[in-house]
Design an enzyme around this catalytic site. Sequence first.
Site, PDB file in Angstrom:
ATOM      1  N   HIS A  18      34.819  40.770  28.870  1.00 23.54           N
ATOM      2  CA  HIS A  18      35.047  39.572  28.034  1.00 23.54           C
ATOM      3  C   HIS A  18      34.576  38.349  28.806  1.00 23.54           C
ATOM      4  CE1 HIS A  18      38.576  38.494  30.397  1.00 23.54           C
ATOM      5  NE2 HIS A  18      39.188  39.622  30.091  1.00 23.54           N
ATOM      6  N   HIS A  21      35.055  38.036  32.608  1.00 25.04           N
ATOM      7  CA  HIS A  21      34.170  38.811  33.479  1.00 25.04           C
ATOM      8  C   HIS A  21      32.779  38.187  33.554  1.00 25.04           C
ATOM      9  CE1 HIS A  21      36.997  41.891  31.678  1.00 25.04           C
ATOM     10  NE2 HIS A  21      37.395  41.723  32.914  1.00 25.04           N
ATOM     11  N   CYS A 126      52.962  48.032  39.710  1.00 22.22           N
ATOM     12  CA  CYS A 126      52.255  47.632  38.481  1.00 22.22           C
ATOM     13  C   CYS A 126      50.924  48.360  38.490  1.00 22.22           C
ATOM     14  CB  CYS A 126      52.027  46.132  38.430  1.00 22.22           C
ATOM     15  SG  CYS A 126      50.885  45.690  37.099  1.00 22.22           S
ATOM     16  N   CYS A 129      47.811  46.037  38.275  1.00 20.59           N
ATOM     17  CA  CYS A 129      47.388  45.435  39.554  1.00 20.59           C
ATOM     18  C   CYS A 129      47.075  46.508  40.569  1.00 20.59           C
ATOM     19  CB  CYS A 129      48.502  44.611  40.199  1.00 20.59           C
ATOM     20  SG  CYS A 129      49.115  43.258  39.241  1.00 20.59           S
ATOM     21  N   LYS A 301      46.774  32.497  27.366  1.00 24.64           N
ATOM     22  CA  LYS A 301      46.186  33.520  28.226  1.00 24.64           C
ATOM     23  C   LYS A 301      45.423  34.544  27.365  1.00 24.64           C
ATOM     24  CE  LYS A 301      47.503  36.616  31.897  1.00 24.64           C
ATOM     25  NZ  LYS A 301      48.494  37.088  32.809  1.00 24.64           N
TER      26      LYS A 301
HETATM   27  N1  MSP Z   1      38.536  45.624  40.094  1.00 22.84           N
HETATM   28  C1  MSP Z   1      39.188  44.449  40.499  1.00 22.84           C
HETATM   29  C2  MSP Z   1      38.339  43.676  41.486  1.00 22.84           C
HETATM   30  C3  MSP Z   1      37.974  44.422  42.718  1.00 22.84           C
HETATM   31  S1  MSP Z   1      36.929  43.490  43.748  1.00 22.84           S
HETATM   32  C4  MSP Z   1      36.792  44.359  45.134  1.00 22.84           C
HETATM   33  C5  MSP Z   1      39.478  43.569  39.274  1.00 22.84           C
HETATM   34  N2  MSP Z   1      38.746  43.823  38.199  1.00 22.84           N
HETATM   35  S2  MSP Z   1      38.905  43.056  36.793  1.00 22.84           S
HETATM   36  O1  MSP Z   1      37.920  43.653  35.938  1.00 22.84           O
HETATM   37  O2  MSP Z   1      40.250  43.119  36.347  1.00 22.84           O
HETATM   38  O3  MSP Z   1      38.615  41.568  37.027  1.00 22.84           O
HETATM   39  C6  MSP Z   1      37.418  41.154  37.568  1.00 22.84           C
HETATM   40  C7  MSP Z   1      37.313  39.653  37.625  1.00 22.84           C
HETATM   41  O4  MSP Z   1      37.411  39.097  36.329  1.00 22.84           O
HETATM   42  C8  MSP Z   1      38.394  39.001  38.466  1.00 22.84           C
HETATM   43  O5  MSP Z   1      37.799  38.056  39.335  1.00 22.84           O
HETATM   44  C9  MSP Z   1      39.237  38.281  37.463  1.00 22.84           C
HETATM   45  O6  MSP Z   1      39.780  37.103  37.996  1.00 22.84           O
HETATM   46  C10 MSP Z   1      38.200  37.946  36.407  1.00 22.84           C
HETATM   47  N3  MSP Z   1      38.837  37.635  35.142  1.00 22.84           N
HETATM   48  C11 MSP Z   1      39.497  38.489  34.302  1.00 22.84           C
HETATM   49  N4  MSP Z   1      40.013  37.727  33.273  1.00 22.84           N
HETATM   50  C12 MSP Z   1      39.690  36.433  33.450  1.00 22.84           C
HETATM   51  C13 MSP Z   1      39.790  35.274  32.671  1.00 22.84           C
HETATM   52  N5  MSP Z   1      40.448  35.242  31.546  1.00 22.84           N
HETATM   53  N6  MSP Z   1      39.155  34.170  33.127  1.00 22.84           N
HETATM   54  C14 MSP Z   1      38.373  34.173  34.244  1.00 22.84           C
HETATM   55  N7  MSP Z   1      38.251  35.236  34.996  1.00 22.84           N
HETATM   56  C15 MSP Z   1      39.078  36.312  34.758  1.00 22.84           C
HETATM   57  O7  MSP Z   1      40.310  42.701  39.367  1.00 22.84           O
END
Ligand code: MSP
Length: 672
Positions: A18, A21, A126, A129, A301
């Site tokens: 989304h 990402h 969790c 997380c 959120k």
């Molecule tokens: N797999 C772990 C990261 C491991 S790095 C060695 C992870 N993955 S994630 O897919 O959940 O998230 C990846 C990134 O997307 C994170 O930096 C997270 O902060 C970002 N975002 C997910 N939702 C977001 C928003 N709504 N807004 C901005 N960035 C956010 O965490």
Amino acid sequence: MSRFYITTPIYYVNDHPHIGHIYTTLVADTVARYRRSKGDEVYFLTGTDEHGQNIERAAEKRGIAPLQLADEVVSRYHSLWQDFSISHDDFIRTTEERHRLGVEEMIRRIEANGDFYTSHHEGWYCSSCEAFYTDKELQPGELCPVHERPVERRSEENIFFRLSKYQDALLEWYDGREGCVQPESRLNEVRQFVASGLRDLSVSRSQLDWGIAFPGHPGQTVYVWLDALTNYLSALGFGRQGKATELYDQYWQGDSPRVHLVGKDILRFHAVYWPAFLMSAGLPLPTQVVAHGWWLRDQQKISKSVGNVVRPDDLVAAFGIDSLRYFLLRDMVFGQDASFSDEGFIDRYNSDLANDLGNTVSRLVTLSRRAFDGRLPPTPGDGLRAAAEEHLASYQQHMEAYAFQRALESLWKILAETNQYLVANEPWKKLKDPEALPQVSQVLWQSLEAVRLVAAALLPLLPEKAPEVLRALGLAEGQGTALEWGELPTGSELPAVSPIFPRIDKKAYLANAEVAPSTPAKASNKETTLQDKTPTPSDGETSAPSPATPSPATPIPAAPGPRADTIDIEQFFATELRVATIEAAEPVPKSNKLLKLTVEIGEPEKRTVVAGIAKAYAPEELVGKQVVVVANLKPAKLMGVESNGMVLAASESGQPVLLHPQRAVPPGTKVR
Ligand code: MSP
């Protein structure tokens, strides 16, 4: 020349991407492009995080193997990054062999340093997380502090990492290496967390199969974060031999920047655990961990359960990649949260891109063509130079400090100054006065040169549209990209311009009507008149000063036009066509025409699509076949069954003939 290593987090594969990402990736892409334009040798890494309980459970729910789920989501990421012109050098998957070798080497080094021990462990877990929490850290109701979802009580025998041993060394790093964690406000949070006392960290799981086996500890799987963080090294060849480690030697040694871009929610993992693992393994640390805030939707959120996820595809289909890139970079103060809304997006587009940039380009090109017989002005000038150079310098400072919104503001100040300069000089009033032409030439050349500088500076931010602006100024591919005053030629041919950022009809869009970017006078064949896209007071726009409306342009005869019923590419792209695999098919009761199809279309959930093909196809012959589906059609009930999409078929004398891809492709693949 300096080397520059930049990484995004690796994305979980239990859900589709989304805008959150997209954001981190496009920030990394912007920085990578900017650095390359400055002559740096850049290595830009992104990838996917494919192990862990979340992925195991998501795959189980779908009844497929975790790797199959990962393959599917990874293909989505690949096509998304392609669509967004992401210029990464490598894409790592944690299920790759090269990654496992890196993780094993990391563990071997930490073990050799005596920083692992085995112990019994009990706590709140969790699974989103993939982390344990203490009673104190939980939100009321035993909820995860990050995901606000219920946690589980877990008790296991695990391998622990002596994180507590690195407390002082971490504090020294924060204090001794300025800017190692950015922004400053986030560094303070991290410092406080570390200073308040670090507990050792459990780095294995005994109840998890989907992951890397912990070397030397049968029955234990490597904790996903120790696994995932190591991607930043394994992608460079760490853990391998000989020539395979070349990139590692080049990009993870010495003083050249090694930058991790992350969202604020995963800063602790990158600014506490990761440097501690590296210290223990005797390896260099990243030079910067840079955290951004979260995107919210309409101040809330973003969450699947709330149903307010902003998928990039719809916006891109309607408005194009660079409009979304612009919005995301312009509307987030880097480091803080920002809110996405359709209205905010359209307002920003219309005011900044359609009006300030697009209109200025159209007007200047049209004026120059008219005054100088279809050419650029013959004489240059220097009057706007000082202002443009000053704003360009602050653009560069802001780009280096990840303050993209400020960098863009600096460029828009150049546009505002240009517009004021035009208003003050009113070249449009002097086009027919031969004596005034030398002055008109200087005014227009300088204004065009200022716009060229803006477009050149926009290249890392808008990699599709900035070159289009440069082309509109009569420049050939790769020409006019230097950020120095004076590169615009004089007197060379200047082709007629079509709108680069057609206005969006906000009301129509918000009413969920057809997207209607105004494309005045079928622009490709007719030069835009100077008033065509001037916002009227009723548009309710807030915009930077625009050139005063000049006297009406002499109409330029249109070349033989296209068919009257043509549509723009944007209108075509508003229809989302995807390949779907038919998983099940059955007749719709009481209908001899309709079949109910269950299709896999690259989403976590399967879809039902009702198709009027029962007279031409038997249900059993359809299962396993791939078809093309209109994926963004409003749901409709047909004979009591809700249909979410439409299957495409040729209509031969009223008989449907289904369309299939010429070879099998992953479900969800776009058709365009
Ligand atoms: N797999 C772990 C990261 C491991 S790095 C060695 C992870 N993955 S994630 O897919 O959940 O998230 C990846 C990134 O997307 C994170 O930096 C997270 O902060 C970002 N975002 C997910 N939702 C977001 C928003 N709504 N807004 C901005 N960035 C956010 O965490």
